[in-house]
Design an enzyme around this catalytic site. Structure first.
Site, PDB file in Angstrom:
ATOM      1  N   PRO A   1     -29.677 -28.716  36.380  1.00 32.15           N
ATOM      2  CA  PRO A   1     -30.128 -27.333  36.571  1.00 32.15           C
ATOM      3  C   PRO A   1     -31.639 -27.264  36.406  1.00 32.15           C
ATOM      4  O   PRO A   1     -32.169 -27.660  35.369  1.00 32.15           O
ATOM      5  CB  PRO A   1     -29.401 -26.566  35.460  1.00 32.15           C
ATOM      6  CG  PRO A   1     -29.135 -27.595  34.403  1.00 32.15           C
ATOM      7  CD  PRO A   1     -28.974 -28.910  35.101  1.00 32.15           C
ATOM      8  N   MET A   2     -32.335 -26.795  37.440  1.00 30.34           N
ATOM      9  CA  MET A   2     -33.798 -26.717  37.394  1.00 30.34           C
ATOM     10  C   MET A   2     -34.243 -25.330  37.817  1.00 30.34           C
ATOM     11  O   MET A   2     -33.900 -24.870  38.914  1.00 30.34           O
ATOM     12  CB  MET A   2     -34.421 -27.782  38.302  1.00 30.34           C
ATOM     13  CG  MET A   2     -34.176 -29.203  37.842  1.00 30.34           C
ATOM     14  SD  MET A   2     -34.864 -30.433  38.986  1.00 30.34           S
ATOM     15  CE  MET A   2     -33.613 -30.377  40.297  1.00 30.34           C
TER      16      MET A   2
ATOM     17  N   CYS B   1     -34.189 -26.617  27.459  1.00 30.33           N
ATOM     18  CA  CYS B   1     -35.426 -26.188  28.110  1.00 30.33           C
ATOM     19  C   CYS B   1     -36.579 -26.217  27.118  1.00 30.33           C
ATOM     20  O   CYS B   1     -36.519 -25.583  26.051  1.00 30.33           O
ATOM     21  CB  CYS B   1     -35.276 -24.790  28.685  1.00 30.33           C
ATOM     22  SG  CYS B   1     -36.795 -24.199  29.496  1.00 30.33           S
TER      23      CYS B   1
ATOM     24  N   LYS C   1     -26.133 -28.935  27.830  1.00 27.83           N
ATOM     25  CA  LYS C   1     -27.267 -29.809  28.154  1.00 27.83           C
ATOM     26  C   LYS C   1     -28.309 -29.632  27.059  1.00 27.83           C
ATOM     27  O   LYS C   1     -28.693 -28.502  26.725  1.00 27.83           O
ATOM     28  CB  LYS C   1     -27.873 -29.471  29.508  1.00 27.83           C
ATOM     29  CG  LYS C   1     -29.003 -30.435  29.903  1.00 27.83           C
ATOM     30  CD  LYS C   1     -29.422 -30.233  31.350  1.00 27.83           C
ATOM     31  CE  LYS C   1     -30.356 -31.360  31.791  1.00 27.83           C
ATOM     32  NZ  LYS C   1     -31.716 -31.252  31.253  1.00 27.83           N
TER      33      LYS C   1
ATOM     34  N   ASN D   1     -29.771 -38.264  31.190  1.00 28.93           N
ATOM     35  CA  ASN D   1     -30.748 -37.577  32.031  1.00 28.93           C
ATOM     36  C   ASN D   1     -32.150 -37.997  31.603  1.00 28.93           C
ATOM     37  O   ASN D   1     -32.423 -38.157  30.421  1.00 28.93           O
ATOM     38  CB  ASN D   1     -30.564 -36.063  31.882  1.00 28.93           C
ATOM     39  CG  ASN D   1     -31.574 -35.242  32.654  1.00 28.93           C
ATOM     40  OD1 ASN D   1     -32.149 -34.306  32.116  1.00 28.93           O
ATOM     41  ND2 ASN D   1     -31.817 -35.572  33.905  1.00 28.93           N
ATOM     42  N   GLY D   2     -33.013 -38.185  32.585  1.00 30.16           N
ATOM     43  CA  GLY D   2     -34.398 -38.530  32.294  1.00 30.16           C
ATOM     44  C   GLY D   2     -34.832 -39.823  32.948  1.00 30.16           C
ATOM     45  O   GLY D   2     -34.293 -40.886  32.661  1.00 30.16           O
TER      46      GLY D   2
ATOM     47  N   GLY E   1     -32.641 -34.901  38.157  1.00 35.61           N
ATOM     48  CA  GLY E   1     -33.388 -33.665  38.343  1.00 35.61           C
ATOM     49  C   GLY E   1     -34.563 -33.835  39.276  1.00 35.61           C
ATOM     50  O   GLY E   1     -34.431 -33.751  40.498  1.00 35.61           O
TER      51      GLY E   1
END
Length: 329
Positions: free
Chosen positions: A18-19, A102, A141, A204-205, A228
């Site tokens: 999700p961005m 976030c 997340k 993630n990353g 992402g």
């Protein structure tokens, strides 16, 4: 088979992260066509939802072809998050996701997003209330911690599992790192090594190539990966990674005709969904990535990001096709 609740996602699913201002329905459409197994909406403000703010409500839009699809919410007030979860569930997603990752100031410094990593007890309590308030699977997340001195991700994953979440995605950076430095996936190994943990863990990353995806899949014991930034302007990355997993070989890079066709498809959906003015405005961040690496492209990019009509953008894309007809990626 990796499962979230009753959803079967395949052996090693690739998730679209999700961005904000990126993973809207037009972008999700081209990612789905190119191999994304599970996608999430942009994060949606809980306060915006319960106050019926137009921008927040529009982000609830999901389409049948996107399934399985998750709606992600964020906020710092437990009651507001509980109410927002119910509103999001009514929109018909397959999953509800909570954003505890976030890092931007306007979110984290108000105790939402990664800000809640400074209060793990509240994080657990909020999650428990949200799980109780909906019938669909809840996922989370998050990040490793607020900074290098507050990394408690093994404990966090277990406690969130114990109050009912059914999967966790971990961006392997701290909030302090923002998006800088290298993501430290070794912490994901520690999470997976916890004998009490049984829910899927997605890493993630820094996944930006098939080679790195294959390396990290082998090195770190995750159940899937969330991608992402590398997908922005390059939705083909999902299919490319899957092909590399199966064969050890690269798919041919999308040629110019394919890039133009997907850009037009993305633009068309953006204009239809948001209206011409906003649809064109919010497409501007994607052009550079769709045509990355092309020599002397700056004049075309400049013209595209200043164009104010759908027809004008399409005519520029047609010019790109003519000028670079012989270019090989």
């Amino acid at each position: 088979m990796v499962k979230i609740g009753n959803l079967e996602l395949g052996e090693f699913p690739l998730l679209l992260a999700p961005m904000e201002d990126v993973s809207d329905p037009p972008f999700r459409a081209v990612c789905k066509e190119n191999g994304a197994d599970l996608m999430y909406t942009e994060f949606i403000s809980s306060e915006g939802l319960i106050r019926d703010a137009a921008k927040s409500v529009q982000k609830l839009d999901i389409f049948e072809y996107e399934r399985p699809i998750g709606i992600q919410i964020f906020g710092n007030d437990i009651e507001s998050m509980r109410e927002a979860a119910a509103i999001a569930e009514a929109a018909g997603p397959d999953i509800l996701d909570i954003n505890y990752g976030c890092p931007v100031n306007k979110v984290a410094c108000k105790g939402a997003g990664a800000g809640i990593l400074l209060d793990i007890d509240k994080m657990v309590s909020m999650t428990e209330e949200i799980v109780k308030s909906v019938k669909i699977p809840v996922t989370v997340k998050t990040r490793l911690g607020w900074d290098e001195n507050t990394i408690r991700i093994v404990e966090v994953a277990e406690r969130l599992q114990d109050v009912g979440i059914q999967a966790i995605s971990i961006h392997a950076r701290t909030r302090k790192q923002m998006y800088k430095g290298t993501a430290d996936w070794s912490y994901l190994n520690l999470v997976k090594a916890n004998p009490r943990l049984h829910i899927p863990v997605f890493g993630n990353g820094d996944i930006d190539s098939p080679e790195k995806a294959a390396e990290y899949r082998k090195k770190y014991d995750v159940d899937g990966m969330m991608i992402g930034r590398a997908s922005i302007g390059y939705p083909w990355i999902f299919d490319e990674i899957k092909h590399y997993f199966k064969t050890g070989e690269h798919l041919p890079a999308p040629d110019l005709d394919e890039r133009i066709a997907v850009t037009k498809k993305h633009l068309d959906f953006s204009v239809k969904w948001k209206g011409e003015k906003l649809g064109i405005l919010e497409m501007r961040r994607h052009y550079t990535n769709y045509f990355r690496g092309m020599p002397n492209f700056k004049p075309f990019r400049t013209e595209m990001v200043t164009a104010e009509s759908y027809d004008h953008v399409c005519s520029i894309l047609d010019q790109v096709g003519e000028v670079y007809a012989d270019y090989q990626f």
